[in-house]
Design an enzyme around this catalytic site. Structure first.
Site, short mmCIF file in Angstrom:
data_model
loop_
_atom_site.label_atom_id
_atom_site.label_comp_id
_atom_site.label_asym_id
_atom_site.label_seq_id
_atom_site.Cartn_x
_atom_site.Cartn_y
_atom_site.Cartn_z
N ARG A 48 0.82 -1.22 0.00
CA ARG A 48 0.00 0.00 0.00
C ARG A 48 0.85 1.27 0.00
O ARG A 48 0.41 2.31 -0.48
CB ARG A 48 -0.96 -0.02 1.20
CG ARG A 48 -2.03 1.09 1.17
CD ARG A 48 -3.10 0.82 2.22
NE ARG A 48 -4.20 1.78 2.20
CZ ARG A 48 -4.31 2.81 3.05
NH1 ARG A 48 -3.39 3.01 3.98
NH2 ARG A 48 -5.35 3.63 2.98
N ILE A 74 -7.13 7.69 -0.84
CA ILE A 74 -7.06 6.23 -0.94
C ILE A 74 -7.92 5.73 0.21
O ILE A 74 -7.82 6.22 1.33
CB ILE A 74 -5.60 5.73 -0.85
CG1 ILE A 74 -5.52 4.19 -0.95
CG2 ILE A 74 -4.90 6.19 0.41
CD1 ILE A 74 -4.06 3.67 -1.03
N SER A 75 -8.82 4.77 -0.05
CA SER A 75 -9.76 4.33 0.98
C SER A 75 -9.04 3.65 2.14
O SER A 75 -7.94 3.12 1.99
CB SER A 75 -10.77 3.34 0.39
OG SER A 75 -11.42 3.90 -0.73
N GLN A 76 -9.71 3.68 3.27
CA GLN A 76 -9.24 2.99 4.48
C GLN A 76 -9.15 1.48 4.18
O GLN A 76 -10.07 0.92 3.57
CB GLN A 76 -10.29 3.27 5.56
CG GLN A 76 -10.02 2.67 6.88
CD GLN A 76 -11.24 2.77 7.80
OE1 GLN A 76 -12.21 3.46 7.47
NE2 GLN A 76 -11.17 2.10 8.92
N PRO A 77 -8.07 0.80 4.60
CA PRO A 77 -7.95 -0.63 4.33
C PRO A 77 -9.16 -1.45 4.76
O PRO A 77 -9.57 -2.38 4.04
CB PRO A 77 -6.70 -1.02 5.13
CG PRO A 77 -5.86 0.22 5.10
CD PRO A 77 -6.84 1.35 5.20
#
Ligand code: SAH
Length: 227
Positions: A48, A74-77
């Site tokens: 990431r 970038i989205s949260q994992p």
């Protein structure tokens, strides 16, 4: 794991991007309800920190959204994991998935790492160009298009899975129409400040079943394209 994905030793990194730091993220995802081992493994494998600015690399394995420029994130994992997991539930193995909102390319890469044929659409040209470079350097064959993703990508459909990674007041009908029988669509629906993650399943008889996966916060799904 997709054998086409070349993970170079230097991509594994050291220090704040080390395997130990990544494993800690996987434990956190497990503790917060992510169960699918294939999904956890894909998230463990995808670097990431290569999807954010170098200055943010040390925060790449925190379970948070991070800025990627142009006011996007970038989205949260956890959100990536939950949306991906939804596509694989009840023995499903999605062959072809459409993503609306390529952003950094991270969600698309997680899907590709699971062996999915990924089609992704992004309205901001600058972001798409950087994401495409990442796909290339990881040896991934992700199909991407610079367009307003609210129209989907009908020529390549229907899709076993559709992930909308930007929030809108309501589900977009053009996208639901591109969902294959037995397929799953996941999209954040609601106000700009907070949305509900909605999951749609299209049954064999064409009936649509709707459920909710929990509250989320995404950047807005906007119309038109920018260079
Ligand atoms: N999935 C991304 C995160 C997405 S952030 C990742 O893994 O990094 C949301 C993205 O959706 C932004 O890049 C934004 O530009 C894009 N977006 C918003 N509206 C869109 C639209 N109508 N069509 C395509 N992309 C859109």
């Amino acid at each position: 794991m997709n054998p086409r994905m070349r993970l170079q030793p230097e991509a594994i990194g050291v220090g704040m991007t080390s395997q130990r730091v990544r494993d800690r993220l996987i434990e956190r995802l497990r503790d917060t309800g992510i169960r699918d081992e294939r999904v956890l493994n894909a998230i463990r494998t995808v670097p990431r920190h290569l999807f954010v600015d170098e200055a943010l690399a040390t925060r790449a394995y925190e379970d948070t959204a991070l800025p990627i420029g142009h006011g996007q994130t970038i989205s949260q994992p956890w959100v990536v994991a939950r949306m991906t997991e939804a596509l694989f539930e009840d023995g499903r193995v999605p062959a072809r998935v459409l993503e609306v909102g390529t952003g950094s390319g991270y969600q698309a890469t997680v899907l590709a790492a699971l062996g999915v044929e990924v089609h992704t659409v992004e309205r901001i040209g600058d972001l798409l160009r950087v994401a495409r470079k990442r796909f290339r350097s990881l040896g991934l064959n992700v199909r991407s298009k610079h367009d307003d993703g609210r129209i989907g990508w009908p020529e390549n459909g229907p899709y076993d899975g559709i992930l909308v990674t930007a929030g809108a007041p309501a589900l977009v009908e053009a996208l639901t129409a591109q969902l294959a029988v037995g397929g799953t669509l996941v999209a954040p629906v609601g106000a700009a400040s907070a949305q509900q993650l909605v999951m749609l399943r299209k049954d064999a008889d064409g009936a649509i079943e709707r459920s909710e996966l929990g509250p989320v916060v995404f950047v807005p799904l906007l119309s038109g394209m920018v260079g």
